[in-house]
Design an enzyme around this catalytic site. Structure first.
Site, PDB file in Angstrom:
ATOM      1  N   ASP A  97     -26.249  40.400  46.527  1.00 41.24           N
ATOM      2  CA  ASP A  97     -27.027  40.529  45.299  1.00 41.24           C
ATOM      3  C   ASP A  97     -26.865  41.933  44.731  1.00 41.24           C
ATOM      4  OD1 ASP A  97     -29.167  42.320  46.432  1.00 41.24           O
ATOM      5  OD2 ASP A  97     -29.505  40.573  47.719  1.00 41.24           O
TER       6      ASP A  97
ATOM      7  N   GLU B  23       5.553  35.080  61.374  1.00 41.76           N
ATOM      8  CA  GLU B  23       4.236  35.283  60.743  1.00 41.76           C
ATOM      9  C   GLU B  23       3.933  36.775  60.593  1.00 41.76           C
ATOM     10  OE1 GLU B  23       1.544  31.451  62.062  1.00 41.76           O
ATOM     11  OE2 GLU B  23       2.124  32.876  63.625  1.00 41.76           O
TER      12      GLU B  23
END
Ligand code: DGJ
Length: 751
Positions: free
Chosen positions: A535, A615
């Site tokens: 928030d 990877e």
């Protein structure tokens, strides 16, 4: 001057670049709201309110006597701050009870001031900056001796108006505030949609849009935190508003505790928004001479659609709310949580760091489990000293070795919590929120510390000041892993128990304020079981927040999409994690996981030692790519191209440099189709007259041997005009495979 007062008509008009906000004093002294919307002049709009008989809605005394004709009812007045039990039957901003138990207040104009700069609110976060002009209007209830100061901070160039209210008890008797909202905003005309961001743990901020009806809609939390469930951000928009057109209003409380935004459409079809602290469970005793500050609200209004509204909030939060100067910028982090959970020692952590450093990661974060007796989530919270069974020799040798790799070091804390099985709880059981005579309600086996007690905040200040002064720590992850129950402070008298929720969050802000200002070089990342306290209040102290415990790249698309309506990408904590994903069990190509996490603060949360050579080489490239894109991603303009809830087969979003010099397109195919339809992109935010060159085009995770093969290579180097890309668009080849993704970087080469 963005604020004007016309003495003849007693009208206040606030102007931003694209909006105007107008209020006028009525003959009795009520401050009426006249208009908020697309920019208009200074002329009064009092004509909008024809007086009429409103049936059973009672009238002010002066207008209702036998010798008076007419009607003037509080129930239809668009008041900027009205109180309960004085004839306004809608949701009101305040509910005040006098010492004799009389509920009711009526606020009448007293004085006003216009000042350069932003206003502050004691103990609460607030926006700052010199590009603001502040209007404060004092209203007063003469019977109660209660003054309300309404603040309006006008950020003209940013189209943001902040509001807040401070209540002063000028009487010689205690007043009880049963509700003290921050702001009331009436939109007397129009048919509106409401957009809210609901969710749950690991599925935060799901966007939901609905028509308003003749009822009261509420977005709020009573969990002691702003919550995973109802984010404190609401948008009202015209029914046909879209990403690029339509009037939209954003309502964003700068508050991390129990918040509440009520939206009522009344019998006249007038819509009212009342926003601030949740009134349930709230009751504040205001002593003579004391004042109470209600949190700030960030209002933003645009008629250029939801995308523009979001971009205005993004810029505002980054530049006018977030005070932290430390920032992740282009640094990539690695966190050990999903790699090890509680099961680690210094060698495991070092091995992860070593591999990460070799690939270009710059920050190693040690998550939960490094302190006290903490081998699982049953014990140890509150005992903020190192667990030497796991980290032999303490933190210092590990930190030193990690620094020697050329990396920064970060650490996890959960200051507001205490385990029942901890030295801290054994020493201070009354420091936890518990109800007398009852067994506590536990969450993740832990209790919540009573942050309303100054001695608890002081104790935590000392603990973490010591941790940060004795160790070279450059990053803190501040977690909070349960919601509050048994909200009772053993330090407050019975009549003040209704203050605990708000005092708690004031305690959290005080601790954040002390630590972030004492250690300005430390980057703080907020977290609450993922995004349970994401928030504007927290973002005033921490520049980034862990978006969700759900790290599945496909689920993250809707979480990050919802989050993007109010909050900037630079604030969204996002990591590449292992597959099958720990939350959903899904496998998504590593390349696509990277594209999704790059629309956030970007990091890794897996054991890199378990990846294949192929990877690892992709990770290395991803890191280099993110580092080169970071300025564009972090400060560029963000465009949503699709809505994941509309179940299209792909999801897209784009960044554009504010000067339109470069842009980055991101596309993920979320539902592989047979014979897929053409995927057509229309770029945004470019200079139509400029020529752009495709600098890089990456297709990742697509099934090999199909038409898309080779397309990416051919695409790189091509040139298009901005107008072509924006208006005619670009079509991608058919994409097959499990969740393939495309990332295209274009750069302006000239006109
Ligand atoms: C919840 C957080 O969201 C996770 O990332 C992790 O830090 C755990 N808490 C640790 O307990």
């Amino acid at each position: 001057m963005s604020i004007r007062f016309d003495e003849k008509t007693s009208t206040f008009t606030l102007h931003t670049r694209a909006s105007s906000y107008q209020m006028q004093l009525d003959p009795m002294g009520h401050l009426l709201h006249l208009y908020y919307g697309r920019k208009i002049g200074d002329a009064s709009n009092f004509h909008l309110y024809p007086m009429a008989d409103h049936g059973f809605s009672p009238d002010f005394y002066a207008y209702a006597g036998p010798s008076v004709r007419g009607s003037y009812s509080p129930d239809v007045l668009p008041q900027e701050y009205s109180a309960a039990n004085r004839g306004d039957f809608r949701v009101t901003a305040a509910d005040i009870v006098s010492a004799e138990g009389a509920r009711g207040a009526e606020f009448l104009f007293d004085t006003y001031r216009i000042q350069p700069g932003a206003y502050t609110l004691e103990g609460l976060p607030a926006a700052f900056g010199d590009d603001c002009e502040t209007l404060s209007v004092d209203l007063r209830d003469p019977v109660l001796g209660l003054r309300v100061r309404l603040f309006y901070g006008v950020y003209e160039a940013r189209d943001v108006i902040t509001r807040a209210a401070v209540l002063f008890n000028e009487s010689d008797r205690r007043l009880t505030l049963e509700k003290a909202a921050s702001a009331c905003l009436d939109l007397p005309f129009g048919k509106w949609d409401m957009i809210q961001f609901h969710g749950r743990h690991a599925m935060e901020r799901q966007m939901e849009r609905s028509h308003l009806g003749r009822d009261i809609r509420r977005v709020g939390s009573l969990r002691g935190a702003s919550s995973h469930h109802h984010n404190p951000f609401v948008i009202l928009c015209e029914r046909d508003a879209g990403e690029e057109y339509g009037s939209c209003y954003g309502v964003m409380p700068v508050y991390s505790g129990n918040h509440c935004t009520d939206i009522e459409t009344d019998f006249n079809g007038s819509t009212r928004v009342v926003t601030g602290i949740h009134p349930d469970g709230f009751c504040w005793q205001l002593e003579p001479g004391a004042q109470f500050a209600a949190p700030q609200i960030l209002f933003c209004c645009t008629h250029e659609g939801l995308g523009e509204l979001s971009r205005k909030y993004h810029r505002f939060i980054r530049e006018r709310l977030c005070r932290c100067t430390a920032s992740q910028t282009s640094e990539v982090l690695i966190n050990n949580w999903e790699a090890t959970y509680f099961n680690f020692d210094q060698d495991k952590i070092y091995a992860i760091a070593q591999k990460a450093a070799s690939l270009g990661v710059g920050l190693m974060v040690l998550d939960d489990g490094w302190f006290g007796k903490r081998d699982n989530d049953q014990s140890g919270l509150g005992d903020w000293f190192v667990n030497t069974d796991k980290l032999k020799g303490g933190l210092a040798p590990l930190i030193e070795k990690i620094h020697a790799l050329g990396m920064k070091f970060g650490i996890w804390i959960e200051p507001e919590m205490v385990s029942e099985d901890s030295d801290l709880y054994r020493a201070h059981p009354d420091w936890a929120l518990t109800l007398p005579g009852r067994t506590p309600i536990l969450g993740r086996s832990q209790l919540v510390l009573d942050m309303s007690r100054p001695e608890v905040v002081d104790y935590l200040t000392d603990c973490f000041t010591r941790l940060l002064s004795e160790n070279r720590i450059e990053y803190i992850k501040w977690d909070m892993n349960r919601n509050m129950a048994d909200v009772y402070s053993h330090a407050l008298p019975p009549e003040r128990q209704g203050e605990v929720f708000h005092r708690y969050i004031l305690g959290v802000y005080a601790l954040l304020d002390r630590l972030t200002s004492r250690f300005p070089h430390v980057l703080f990342e907020g977290c609450a079981g993922g995004g349970g306290r994401f928030d504007a209040g927290m973002l005033a102290y921490v520049p980034q927040f862990w978006c969700s415990d759900n790290t599945d790249a496909i689920e993250r698309l809707s979480i990050q999409y919802g989050t993007s309506f109010g909050y900037p990408v630079s604030a969204m904590g996002a990591h590449v994690s292992a597959c099958p994903n720990h939350q959903t069990g899904r496998t998504v190509p590593l390349g696509t996981r990277g594209v999704v996490a790059m629309s956030g603060t970007f990091g890794y949360e897996l054991d890199l030692n378990k990846l294949s050579r192929k990877e690892l080489s992709l990770v290395k490239k991803q890191i280099a790519r993110y580092q080169s894109y970071a300025p564009l991603i972090r400060t560029g303009d963000y465009y949503r191209l699709t809505n994941p809830a509309e179940a299209d087969f792909w999801h897209g979003w784009q960044f554009a440099a504010p000067d339109a010099s470069e842009a980055l397109m991101n596309v993920v195919v979320v539902h592989p189709q047979g014979n897929p339809q053409p995927l057509h992109l229309e770029w945004k935010g470019l200079d139509p007259d400029a020529v752009y060159k495709v600098v890089r085009c990456e297709l990742q995770g697509a099934h090999p041997g199909l038409p898309a093969d080779g397309w990416a290579k051919e695409c790189a180097g091509k040139t298009f005009t901005g107008a072509q890309l924006m208006y005619a668009g670009q079509t991608l080849p058919q994409l097959f495979g499990d969740y393939p993704s495309v990332q295209i970087l274009i750069r302006k080469t000239g006109k």
